[in-house]
Design a protein around this motif. Structure first.
Motif, PDB file in Angstrom:
ATOM      1  N   PHE A   1      14.241   1.538  28.713  1.00 47.23           N
ATOM      2  CA  PHE A   1      13.736   1.838  27.382  1.00 47.23           C
ATOM      3  C   PHE A   1      13.154   3.251  27.377  1.00 47.23           C
ATOM      4  CE2 PHE A   1      13.273  -2.709  28.069  1.00 47.23           C
ATOM      5  CZ  PHE A   1      13.867  -3.256  26.946  1.00 47.23           C
ATOM      6  N   SER A   2      13.400   3.972  26.312  1.00 49.62           N
ATOM      7  CA  SER A   2      12.764   5.275  26.135  1.00 49.62           C
ATOM      8  C   SER A   2      11.634   5.136  25.128  1.00 49.62           C
ATOM      9  CB  SER A   2      13.794   6.299  25.646  1.00 49.62           C
ATOM     10  OG  SER A   2      13.183   7.546  25.426  1.00 49.62           O
ATOM     11  N   LEU A   3      10.511   5.768  25.424  1.00 50.07           N
ATOM     12  CA  LEU A   3       9.344   5.728  24.534  1.00 50.07           C
ATOM     13  C   LEU A   3       8.896   7.144  24.204  1.00 50.07           C
ATOM     14  CD1 LEU A   3       7.134   3.069  26.389  1.00 50.07           C
ATOM     15  CD2 LEU A   3       8.869   2.654  24.636  1.00 50.07           C
TER      16      LEU A   3
ATOM     17  N   ALA B   1      -0.386  -0.853  21.479  1.00 51.00           N
ATOM     18  CA  ALA B   1       0.203  -2.043  20.843  1.00 51.00           C
ATOM     19  C   ALA B   1       1.516  -2.415  21.507  1.00 51.00           C
ATOM     20  CB  ALA B   1       0.419  -1.779  19.347  1.00 51.00           C
ATOM     21  N   LEU B   2       2.294  -1.424  21.896  1.00 53.74           N
ATOM     22  CA  LEU B   2       3.558  -1.688  22.587  1.00 53.74           C
ATOM     23  C   LEU B   2       3.304  -2.258  23.980  1.00 53.74           C
ATOM     24  CD1 LEU B   2       6.670   0.551  22.656  1.00 53.74           C
ATOM     25  CD2 LEU B   2       5.716  -0.248  24.805  1.00 53.74           C
ATOM     26  N   LEU B   3       2.321  -1.681  24.688  1.00 50.29           N
ATOM     27  CA  LEU B   3       2.003  -2.175  26.031  1.00 50.29           C
ATOM     28  C   LEU B   3       1.540  -3.623  25.984  1.00 50.29           C
ATOM     29  CD1 LEU B   3       0.146   0.907  27.557  1.00 50.29           C
ATOM     30  CD2 LEU B   3       2.489   0.181  27.989  1.00 50.29           C
ATOM     31  N   GLU B   4       0.754  -3.953  24.964  1.00 47.88           N
ATOM     32  CA  GLU B   4       0.291  -5.337  24.841  1.00 47.88           C
ATOM     33  C   GLU B   4       1.476  -6.285  24.712  1.00 47.88           C
ATOM     34  OE1 GLU B   4      -2.393  -5.388  21.560  1.00 47.88           O
ATOM     35  OE2 GLU B   4      -3.894  -4.117  22.571  1.00 47.88           O
ATOM     36  N   LYS B   5       2.440  -5.912  23.895  1.00 45.85           N
ATOM     37  CA  LYS B   5       3.630  -6.742  23.716  1.00 45.85           C
ATOM     38  C   LYS B   5       4.428  -6.826  25.005  1.00 45.85           C
ATOM     39  CE  LYS B   5       7.573  -7.374  20.587  1.00 45.85           C
ATOM     40  NZ  LYS B   5       8.237  -6.897  19.350  1.00 45.85           N
ATOM     41  N   LEU B   6       4.579  -5.692  25.684  1.00 47.44           N
ATOM     42  CA  LEU B   6       5.336  -5.644  26.936  1.00 47.44           C
ATOM     43  C   LEU B   6       4.757  -6.598  27.975  1.00 47.44           C
ATOM     44  CD1 LEU B   6       7.466  -4.144  28.803  1.00 47.44           C
ATOM     45  CD2 LEU B   6       5.579  -2.614  29.420  1.00 47.44           C
ATOM     46  N   PHE B   7       3.442  -6.553  28.156  1.00 47.74           N
ATOM     47  CA  PHE B   7       2.845  -7.361  29.223  1.00 47.74           C
ATOM     48  C   PHE B   7       2.630  -8.814  28.801  1.00 47.74           C
ATOM     49  CE2 PHE B   7       1.855  -3.114  30.827  1.00 47.74           C
ATOM     50  CZ  PHE B   7       2.247  -3.253  32.154  1.00 47.74           C
ATOM     51  N   GLU B   8       2.579  -9.065  27.518  1.00 46.34           N
ATOM     52  CA  GLU B   8       2.521 -10.459  27.053  1.00 46.34           C
ATOM     53  C   GLU B   8       3.835 -11.179  27.327  1.00 46.34           C
ATOM     54  OE1 GLU B   8       1.562 -10.378  22.944  1.00 46.34           O
ATOM     55  OE2 GLU B   8      -0.570  -9.950  23.249  1.00 46.34           O
TER      56      GLU B   8
ATOM     57  N   GLY C   1      14.320  -1.018  20.789  1.00 42.75           N
ATOM     58  CA  GLY C   1      14.293  -1.969  21.891  1.00 42.75           C
ATOM     59  C   GLY C   1      13.161  -2.962  21.810  1.00 42.75           C
ATOM     60  N   PHE C   2      12.133  -2.632  21.004  1.00 43.98           N
ATOM     61  CA  PHE C   2      10.967  -3.511  20.878  1.00 43.98           C
ATOM     62  C   PHE C   2      10.808  -4.024  19.455  1.00 43.98           C
ATOM     63  CE2 PHE C   2      10.094  -1.172  24.728  1.00 43.98           C
ATOM     64  CZ  PHE C   2       9.475  -2.096  25.555  1.00 43.98           C
ATOM     65  N   GLY C   3      11.511  -3.423  18.495  1.00 48.68           N
ATOM     66  CA  GLY C   3      11.431  -3.864  17.113  1.00 48.68           C
ATOM     67  C   GLY C   3      10.177  -3.390  16.405  1.00 48.68           C
ATOM     68  N   ASP C   4       9.765  -4.146  15.378  1.00 50.23           N
ATOM     69  CA  ASP C   4       8.609  -3.770  14.572  1.00 50.23           C
ATOM     70  C   ASP C   4       7.323  -4.002  15.366  1.00 50.23           C
ATOM     71  OD1 ASP C   4      10.255  -3.116  12.480  1.00 50.23           O
ATOM     72  OD2 ASP C   4      10.076  -5.079  11.508  1.00 50.23           O
ATOM     73  N   ILE C   5       6.532  -2.942  15.479  1.00 51.47           N
ATOM     74  CA  ILE C   5       5.224  -3.016  16.130  1.00 51.47           C
ATOM     75  C   ILE C   5       4.245  -2.246  15.260  1.00 51.47           C
ATOM     76  CG2 ILE C   5       3.840  -2.378  18.148  1.00 51.47           C
ATOM     77  CD1 ILE C   5       6.296  -2.657  19.860  1.00 51.47           C
ATOM     78  N   LYS C   6       3.174  -2.868  14.839  1.00 49.39           N
ATOM     79  CA  LYS C   6       2.185  -2.214  13.981  1.00 49.39           C
ATOM     80  C   LYS C   6       1.388  -1.214  14.817  1.00 49.39           C
ATOM     81  CE  LYS C   6      -0.139  -1.482  10.211  1.00 49.39           C
ATOM     82  NZ  LYS C   6       0.491  -0.765   9.074  1.00 49.39           N
ATOM     83  N   ILE C   7       1.707   0.064  14.634  1.00 48.65           N
ATOM     84  CA  ILE C   7       1.029   1.116  15.392  1.00 48.65           C
ATOM     85  C   ILE C   7      -0.054   1.775  14.546  1.00 48.65           C
ATOM     86  CG2 ILE C   7       1.352   3.343  16.568  1.00 48.65           C
ATOM     87  CD1 ILE C   7       4.164   2.332  17.360  1.00 48.65           C
ATOM     88  N   GLY C   8       0.278   2.140  13.302  1.00 51.17           N
ATOM     89  CA  GLY C   8      -0.731   2.643  12.372  1.00 51.17           C
ATOM     90  C   GLY C   8      -1.354   3.965  12.752  1.00 51.17           C
ATOM     91  N   HIS C   9      -0.637   4.766  13.540  1.00 50.11           N
ATOM     92  CA  HIS C   9      -1.189   6.025  14.025  1.00 50.11           C
ATOM     93  C   HIS C   9      -0.427   7.221  13.475  1.00 50.11           C
ATOM     94  CE1 HIS C   9      -3.715   4.980  17.845  1.00 50.11           C
ATOM     95  NE2 HIS C   9      -4.054   4.237  16.808  1.00 50.11           N
ATOM     96  N   THR C  10      -1.062   8.366  13.571  1.00 47.69           N
ATOM     97  CA  THR C  10      -0.392   9.635  13.376  1.00 47.69           C
ATOM     98  C   THR C  10      -0.473  10.392  14.694  1.00 47.69           C
ATOM     99  OG1 THR C  10      -0.308  11.650  12.028  1.00 47.69           O
ATOM    100  CG2 THR C  10      -2.476  10.802  12.545  1.00 47.69           C
ATOM    101  N   LYS C  11       0.598  11.103  15.038  1.00 44.65           N
ATOM    102  CA  LYS C  11       0.621  11.852  16.290  1.00 44.65           C
ATOM    103  C   LYS C  11       0.176  13.273  16.038  1.00 44.65           C
ATOM    104  CE  LYS C  11       3.656  13.718  19.885  1.00 44.65           C
ATOM    105  NZ  LYS C  11       5.052  13.904  20.345  1.00 44.65           N
TER     106      LYS C  11
END
Length: 424
Positions: free
Chosen positions: A60-62, A68-75, A337-347
């Motif tokens: 996967f490329s990030l 939020a993505l890490l939480e999903k990954l390790f869950e 690769g992970f689909g919808d994830i609520k990130i809610g951030h600006t970079k």
């Protein structure tokens, strides 16, 4: 500690990490890597190396390893091997807490690092051994050193490592430096690359040109690596990273080149429109930082493109060369690769002019990694991979101006520290 002894100690830590890898019974491996040239070359090297070693690899490329993505990954994963490349060194404590001893995690990064809090989270980062990621070693070279220690047959990948080191552009006196240079010279000696000296190089120009063979095509690395950056950024949601990986592992073809050109056309159209907008409306200013916000105007490109936009404009005549340049872009709530994830951030990305970069390198001005991560953390944002002359973090959408004011405040404290130090 000199650099040579630091490298020997670092390689020994890699060997210890590989020993733990081989002792771990799982063969399911998740590989996560950054989507710029350095991250893409790292991903290509590690994908080939792990597949050669018999692992079943999901890659996967990030753009960033968002919490939020890490939480999903390790869950969703347990008793697997998870590898991070070109990011995550600084968030090893967070990864440790999320992992909870469930997976073997290996971090291969070249940014500033923090110690792991989990014996199964192995932070194989040169920062611990005095090797600077913004001067001595790219993530692609880190990944190559690991791959070569895993199996000497992977030395055939050294040209990919050299490509990433050139693309990450941490040069000394406009020349590829230190262990990035070692990878480059090994690639040349193996007949995989070629170097040509520039007879006359003006200030700020490359003093060398590098050539690499990718399948049946030979390309000039200096001219071609921006195309890989563009593929990873413009095509982040459109298979661009997969295309770039295939260029390194399977070769460059006319069909791939045409797709890369399409990505560039998309980038040029959106960048030109934003450039005119910035010139018309002017930049925001907090004192030592000038900044802009593209919001979602770069869609459908990935958020890496805000950093590339800053890089393109930072030395233009309407930009103050004495000030740090920052830009914001909204992060979509979706990760391939992970689909919808609520990130809610600006970079937010930051870059500096040639003049200011020289002052940062000479320690006459603070590096971005000395104030942007702290300001971001103070406002509850997320900071991972930052260098001295380029940096990026994320913050809750709507806090853009607040972050710039906080960054200015922390920067002024760091500037006072430099003045006091110089004054004796």
């Amino acid at each position: 500690m000199n650099i040579h002894s630091g490298l020997e100690q670092y390689l020994e830590s890699i060997r210890e990490g590989i020993k733990k890898l081989k002792e771990y019974s799982a063969k399911e491996l998740i590989l996560l890597h950054h989507n710029d040239s350095d991250g893409i070359t790292s991903g290509a090297i590690l994908l080939k190396a792990f597949q050669r070693a018999g692992y079943n690899v999901k890659r996967f490329s990030l753009e960033k390893p968002y919490p939020a993505l890490l939480e999903k990954l390790f869950e969703q994963n347990a008793w697997k091997i998870i590898v991070f490349a070109d990011f995550a060194a600084k968030i090893a404590p967070l990864i440790s807490r999320l992992n909870k001893g469930k997976n073997l995690v290996i971090i291969l990064d070249h940014h500033k690092a923090e110690e792991s809090e989990d014996d199964l989270v192995i932070n194989l980062v040169p920062d611990f051994f005095g090797l600077r990621g913004d001067r001595d070693i790219s993530a692609s070279c880190v990944s190559y050193f690991f791959a070569k220690e895993l199996d000497d047959a992977n030395k055939e990948l050294v040209h990919i490592a050299a490509f990433g080191g050139i693309a990450d552009f941490y040069y000394i006196d406009n020349q590829v430096h230190s262990y990035n240079r070692h990878c480059l010279e090994d690639a040349v000696n193996a007949g995989l690359m070629r170097i040509e000296k520039n007879a006359v190089a003006e200030a700020g120009q490359d003093t060398e040109q590098f050539f690499i063979k990718l399948g049946e095509k030979k390309v000039n690395v200096n001219n071609f690596y921006p195309m890989i950056d563009i593929a990873g950024g413009v095509g982040f949601y459109d298979g661009g990273v997969d295309l770039a990986i295939s260029v390194f592992l399977d070769g460059l073809t006319e069909e791939k080149l045409l797709k890369l050109e399409d990505y560039k056309k998309t980038k040029d159209t959106l960048f030109n429109a934003e450039l005119e907008r910035v010139k018309k409306n002017k930049l925001n200013d907090t004192g030592n930082i000038q900044w802009l916000d593209v919001k979602d105007r770069f869609s459908p490109m990935g958020v890496k493109m805000i950093g590339l936009f800053l890089k393109e404009i930072v030395n233009m005549d309407f930009i103050d060369p004495n000030k740090y340049l920052a830009g914001f872009m909204l992060v979509p709530d979706n990760v391939p690769g992970f689909g919808d994830i609520k990130i809610g951030h600006t970079k937010v990305s930051m870059r500096s002019s040639r003049k200011l970069s020289a002052e940062i390198i000479d320690k006459k001005m603070p590096g971005m990694n000395e104030f942007l991560p702290e300001a971001t953390n103070n406002l509850g944002g997320f900071a991972d991979a930052c260098h001295t002359v380029s940096a990026a973090t994320t913050i809750d959408a709507g806090k853009e101006k607040e972050l710039m004011l906080e960054a200015q405040r922390v920067l002024e404290i760091r500037m006072k520290g430099i003045i006091q130090h110089d004054g004796g």
